[in-house]
Design a protein around this motif. Structure first.
Motif: not given
Length: 219
Positions: A107-114, A156-160, A182-187, A208-214
């Motif tokens: 609820s406090t972060r938004w995923i930016t990459r798929e 994937y969306e970003d090779s990084e 999932y970027k659109k679903q923020n999941l 860890e993934y949440l912190k990395k991609t959001s």
């Protein structure tokens, strides 16, 4: 009654007794496993609210946990069909096992990459991802990678994100069948073998993934 008839009857009797004993032993073991897994998971995430949907007798459940910050944690826990002594070897050949999928919707972060990484042995999991993505899959890059002697198909969306994916799967001892972001679903979700000893590590990988991609949402 011939000696052969007697041997056959005794063999069937022994098999029947062993089958019934197996059923009750495995039944108790499964009940204890589901209870202990759920207890440890709740102790780890400390939900403010929880809702369970039972899937069937000793099959498992779906759960929705609401955390203190209104984030949601979704859990799908399924157990392998072990109650039948005669079907159990077939289930093993079909790679049926206790499995869990844990998903976080922050609820406090938004995923930016798929990103989606699926073991190439997991055909059903791949079908789920392809169905979820629909035409959006055309906007993602696709590759295959060998990580810890396991072939993964990756969208994937970003090779990084790929080096982090390799590093995460390589350093963990738990089997990773699917990672989906999932970027659109923020999941963000992870599918792995359900083991009480691995709950903390499974949840840690998700965080860890949440912190990395959001990114943090700004009010």
């Amino acid at each position: 009654m011939t000696l052969l008839d007697f041997i056959i009857i005794m063999a069937l009797f022994i098999i029947a007794v062993y089958s019934v004993t197996w059923y009750f032993l495995v039944r108790r073991k499964t009940i204890v496993f589901i209870r202990d897994y759920t207890k440890k998971l709740e102790e780890l995430i400390k939900p403010r609210d929880k809702e369970y949907i039972i899937l069937g007798y000793l099959v498992g459940y779906r759960a929705v946990y609401t955390l203190n910050d209104d984030s949601k944690v979704y859990v799908l826990l399924t157990t392998a069909p072990k109650l039948s002594l005669f079907y159990y070897p077939i289930a093993k050949l079909l790679r049926r096992e206790d499995r869990v999928t844990i998903a976080i919707k922050p609820s406090t972060r938004w995923i930016t990459r798929e990103l989606h990484a699926i073991s190439r042995k997991e055909h059903k999991l791949k079908e789920i991802v392809l169905r979820d993505l629909g035409e959006d899959i055309n906007h993602l890059k696709n590759t295959t990678m060998n990580i810890k002697n396991e072939e993964y198909e990756i969208y994937y969306e970003d090779s990084e994100d790929l080096p982090f994916l390799v590093k995460t799967i390589s350093k963990t001892e738990i089997p990773v069948y699917k990672v989906s972001i999932y970027k659109k679903q923020n999941l963000l979700l992870l599918t792995t073998k359900a083991s009480i000893e691995n709950i903390e590590e499974t949840y840690s990988i998700l965080l860890e993934y949440l912190k990395k991609t959001s990114k943090l949402l700004t009010k």
